[in-house]
Design an enzyme around this catalytic site. Structure first.
Site, mmCIF file in Angstrom:
data_model
loop_
_atom_site.group_PDB
_atom_site.id
_atom_site.type_symbol
_atom_site.label_atom_id
_atom_site.label_comp_id
_atom_site.label_asym_id
_atom_site.label_seq_id
_atom_site.Cartn_x
_atom_site.Cartn_y
_atom_site.Cartn_z
ATOM 1 N N LYS A 22 0.841 -1.216 0.000
ATOM 2 C CA LYS A 22 0.000 0.000 0.000
ATOM 3 C C LYS A 22 0.870 1.258 0.000
ATOM 4 C CE LYS A 22 -1.743 1.574 4.073
ATOM 5 N NZ LYS A 22 -1.476 2.970 4.390
ATOM 6 N N ASN A 23 1.857 1.318 0.910
ATOM 7 C CA ASN A 23 2.602 2.565 1.075
ATOM 8 C C ASN A 23 3.644 2.803 -0.017
ATOM 9 O OD1 ASN A 23 1.013 3.130 3.220
ATOM 10 N ND2 ASN A 23 2.550 2.663 4.800
ATOM 11 N N CYS A 117 -5.345 12.991 13.335
ATOM 12 C CA CYS A 117 -5.342 11.577 13.002
ATOM 13 C C CYS A 117 -5.302 10.787 14.300
ATOM 14 C CB CYS A 117 -4.108 11.320 12.145
ATOM 15 S SG CYS A 117 -3.680 9.616 11.917
ATOM 16 N N ARG A 122 0.453 14.582 13.296
ATOM 17 C CA ARG A 122 0.930 14.386 11.933
ATOM 18 C C ARG A 122 0.891 15.667 11.073
ATOM 19 N NH1 ARG A 122 -1.306 8.776 9.675
ATOM 20 N NH2 ARG A 122 0.577 8.865 8.439
ATOM 21 N N ASP A 308 4.606 0.608 12.177
ATOM 22 C CA ASP A 308 3.427 -0.070 11.611
ATOM 23 C C ASP A 308 3.321 -1.537 12.040
ATOM 24 O OD1 ASP A 308 2.682 2.251 10.397
ATOM 25 O OD2 ASP A 308 3.428 1.729 8.407
ATOM 26 N N ARG A 400 -8.679 -0.420 4.558
ATOM 27 C CA ARG A 400 -7.793 0.573 3.939
ATOM 28 C C ARG A 400 -6.428 -0.033 3.643
ATOM 29 N NH1 ARG A 400 -6.784 5.325 7.418
ATOM 30 N NH2 ARG A 400 -5.410 5.601 5.635
HETATM 31 N N1 EPU Z 1 6.301 14.800 10.901
HETATM 32 C C1 EPU Z 1 6.358 16.130 11.208
HETATM 33 N N2 EPU Z 1 6.259 17.039 10.168
HETATM 34 C C2 EPU Z 1 6.101 16.659 8.866
HETATM 35 C C3 EPU Z 1 6.060 15.279 8.581
HETATM 36 C C4 EPU Z 1 6.166 14.367 9.617
HETATM 37 O O1 EPU Z 1 6.493 16.521 12.358
HETATM 38 O O2 EPU Z 1 6.023 17.536 7.990
HETATM 39 C C5 EPU Z 1 6.399 13.794 11.990
HETATM 40 C C6 EPU Z 1 5.116 12.986 12.178
HETATM 41 O O3 EPU Z 1 4.145 13.657 12.939
HETATM 42 C C7 EPU Z 1 5.642 11.723 12.837
HETATM 43 C C8 EPU Z 1 7.028 11.556 12.198
HETATM 44 O O4 EPU Z 1 7.367 12.827 11.645
HETATM 45 O O5 EPU Z 1 5.775 11.906 14.212
HETATM 46 C C9 EPU Z 1 7.119 10.513 11.114
HETATM 47 O O6 EPU Z 1 6.022 10.629 10.237
HETATM 48 P P1 EPU Z 1 6.111 10.340 8.683
HETATM 49 O O7 EPU Z 1 5.974 11.638 7.955
HETATM 50 O O8 EPU Z 1 7.288 9.489 8.370
HETATM 51 O O9 EPU Z 1 4.780 9.500 8.449
HETATM 52 P P2 EPU Z 1 3.916 9.538 7.138
HETATM 53 O O10 EPU Z 1 4.772 9.764 5.979
HETATM 54 O O11 EPU Z 1 2.738 10.425 7.350
HETATM 55 C C10 EPU Z 1 4.140 7.009 6.536
HETATM 56 C C11 EPU Z 1 3.198 5.846 6.355
HETATM 57 C C12 EPU Z 1 2.645 5.424 7.701
HETATM 58 C C13 EPU Z 1 3.815 5.039 8.605
HETATM 59 C C14 EPU Z 1 4.803 6.218 8.719
HETATM 60 C C15 EPU Z 1 6.050 5.882 9.506
HETATM 61 C C16 EPU Z 1 2.372 6.197 4.110
HETATM 62 C C17 EPU Z 1 1.235 6.545 3.216
HETATM 63 N N3 EPU Z 1 2.148 6.239 5.427
HETATM 64 O O12 EPU Z 1 3.357 8.050 7.108
HETATM 65 O O13 EPU Z 1 1.811 4.294 7.483
HETATM 66 O O14 EPU Z 1 3.346 4.724 9.894
HETATM 67 O O15 EPU Z 1 5.212 6.628 7.395
HETATM 68 O O16 EPU Z 1 6.717 4.810 8.961
HETATM 69 O O17 EPU Z 1 3.440 5.860 3.635
HETATM 70 C C18 EPU Z 1 0.076 2.795 7.916
HETATM 71 O O18 EPU Z 1 0.321 2.239 6.830
HETATM 72 O O19 EPU Z 1 -0.721 2.296 8.767
HETATM 73 C C19 EPU Z 1 0.696 4.077 8.236
HETATM 74 C C20 EPU Z 1 0.242 4.876 9.188
#
Ligand code: EPU
Length: 421
Positions: A22-23, A117, A122, A308, A400
């Site tokens: 998915k990701n 969320c 996030r 995850d 999802r």
């Molecule tokens: N963060 C910030 N600012 C930003 C971006 C991120 O503070 O601009 C923080 C977040 O709040 C969090 C940390 O950085 O505390 C890491 O978040 P990240 O941005 O890596 O998460 P994401 O990209 O929103 C993806 C996956 C998630 C997975 C996380 C961590 C996708 C679509 N989603 O989310 O997947 O948990 O990386 O590996 O790729 C899931 O599949 O169930 C899922 C939640």
């Protein structure tokens, strides 16, 4: 809302095919916005989040064709709207991934700001800061991000925090930017790697793939010929079924997967007592009917233990022999499943971002409610080892991210059924 009813007590056995990730599929579908010629992607999992992404691309006026093997062909020539509306973004935060490609190729994007969320606040500040440093003008008004730029320019970026979709968004933006972009402290997750490979197949020039320093040399346009790209297997789906087998003392073989992306999860499962053998694209786990031993985990960005997989390992620890310490460092609120597990008899105490779990021989079934995707999967796992019928409510979260979960678990011998509400 559908529910799942799981009758605990079966030992999982058998073979299963793992779906596409998915990701990886979500950013790759967003990245097709960068291509001037049609591209085809395969091994796309059949999931709600994919349907939402297709609806999002459709909303932009893009032509999408899905064949009988569920390969998706995307032709962006008919694009008419550079917008991701709130109605779609609110159901899937990953919609933010269209921001980088739209801005980079068309010079404009209006993307709804994702809301709060269940697993944490996030924010997307890093995405926006980096795009601003690349020359974008960004304003946030009425809940929407309005971004514009004549042409983005490459620059040296150091991300404040490792962010998966942040790295992906900026990589996609940089592909058509003028000059070279360097991203330091980039995410190294296998899904980021898969996106980089896909972008290079489109004609991008990305190096440092899979490392924390990614270099993107901007190109004028992307016009691949007859590209067919196969999405990598889902490491979290793989890890979830391995944990499901381990928790039930079972013996399963997973095919069409990628053991290299799961090294830490395999290591931790071995610590629980599982015998694990791997080939290039398969993993076999045998628990020999034993109750797992407790195993402590600390989540962190790849290659450390994935957030995850935290909830699923928490489920395993509830019935393990011994005490475990589970530390969540990626998201500030990712223990919502624990309250539900406590209702099933689990002995867990939470201190800030740490959960201490005393394993007990058996959980007892209860009606429970899923709050996010991985939390709901963990409650299904808990149900597999609970005495009685566990009813998991709000399973739209599961749909999802897990393709046909009840069919796949039934194939492995679980007693599970979906009841429509
Ligand atoms: N963060 C910030 N600012 C930003 C971006 C991120 O503070 O601009 C923080 C977040 O709040 C969090 C940390 O950085 O505390 C890491 O978040 P990240 O941005 O890596 O998460 P994401 O990209 O929103 C993806 C996956 C998630 C997975 C996380 C961590 C996708 C679509 N989603 O989310 O997947 O948990 O990386 O590996 O790729 C899931 O599949 O169930 C899922 C939640």
């Amino acid at each position: 809302m559908d529910k799942l009813i799981i009758t605990g007590g079966q030992t999982l056995k058998g073979e299963l095919r793992i779906s596409g990730a998915k990701n990886a599929a979500l950013p790759i579908l967003a990245a097709t916005l960068l291509s001037e010629t049609p591209v085809k992607v395969g091994n796309v999992p059949h999931l709600h989040d994919i349907t939402t992404t297709i609806a999002l691309l459709g909303h932009m006026g893009i032509t999408i064709t899905i064949d009988e093997r569920l390969n998706i062909e995307i032709d962006t020539q008919s694009i008419s709207r550079l917008e991701a509306p709130y109605e779609l973004v609110k159901t899937m935060r990953a919609s933010i991934l269209v921001l980088g490609p739209l801005l980079s190729r068309f010079g404009k994007a209006h993307v709804s700001l994702p809301g709060g969320c269940a697993i944490g606040t996030r924010p997307v500040n890093i995405h926006l800061d980096c795009l601003t440093k690349m020359g974008a003008e960004i304003t946030v008004k009425n809940g929407y991000i309005h971004a514009s730029a004549e042409r983005l320019h490459g620059t040296h970026l150091v991300m404040d925090q490792v962010t998966v979709t942040g790295t992906e968004n900026i990589m996609m933006a940089a592909v058509l930017a003028e000059g070279t972009t360097i991203i330091e402290n980039a995410a190294k997750e296998p899904e980021v790697e898969d996106l980089s490979h896909f972008l290079n197949c489109l004609g991008a020039k990305i190096t440092g793939i899979g490392t924390s320093t990614i270099t993107i040399e901007g190109v004028e346009k992307l016009q691949p010929k007859d590209l067919f790209y196969k999405i990598l297997p889902d490491r979290i789906e793989t890890g979830t079924y391995l944990t499901a087998a381990a928790i039930t003392g079972g013996h399963i073989k997973l095919k069409d997967t990628h053991p290299k992306s799961l090294e830490i999860v395999i290591k931790k499962l071995r610590e629980t007592g599982a015998e694990i053998t791997c080939g290039d694209d398969w993993i076999e786990l045998n628990m020999h009917g034993q109750r797992p031993k407790a195993v402590s985990i600390d989540t962190a960005p790849f290659p450390a233990f994935p957030t995850d997989m935290q909830a699923q390992f928490t489920a395993l620890n509830t019935i393990a022999t011994g005490t475990s310490i589970i530390t969540e460092t990626v998201f500030e609120n990712r223990f919502m499943h624990i309250q539900e597990m406590q209702r099933m008899g689990a002995q867990i105490t939470i201190k800030q971002n740490t959960a201490i779990c005393e394993g007990i021989p058996e959980l007892t079934a209860a009606p429970v409610m899923a709050t996010d995707l991985r939390a709901s999967a963990s409650l299904v796992l808990a149900g597999l080892v609970a005495k009685g019928d566990t009813i998991v409510d709000r399973i739209y979260h599961i749909d999802r991210g897990y393709e046909c979960i009840e069919e796949k678990l039934t194939q492995l011998g679980a007693t599970i059924r979906r009841v429509p509400h």
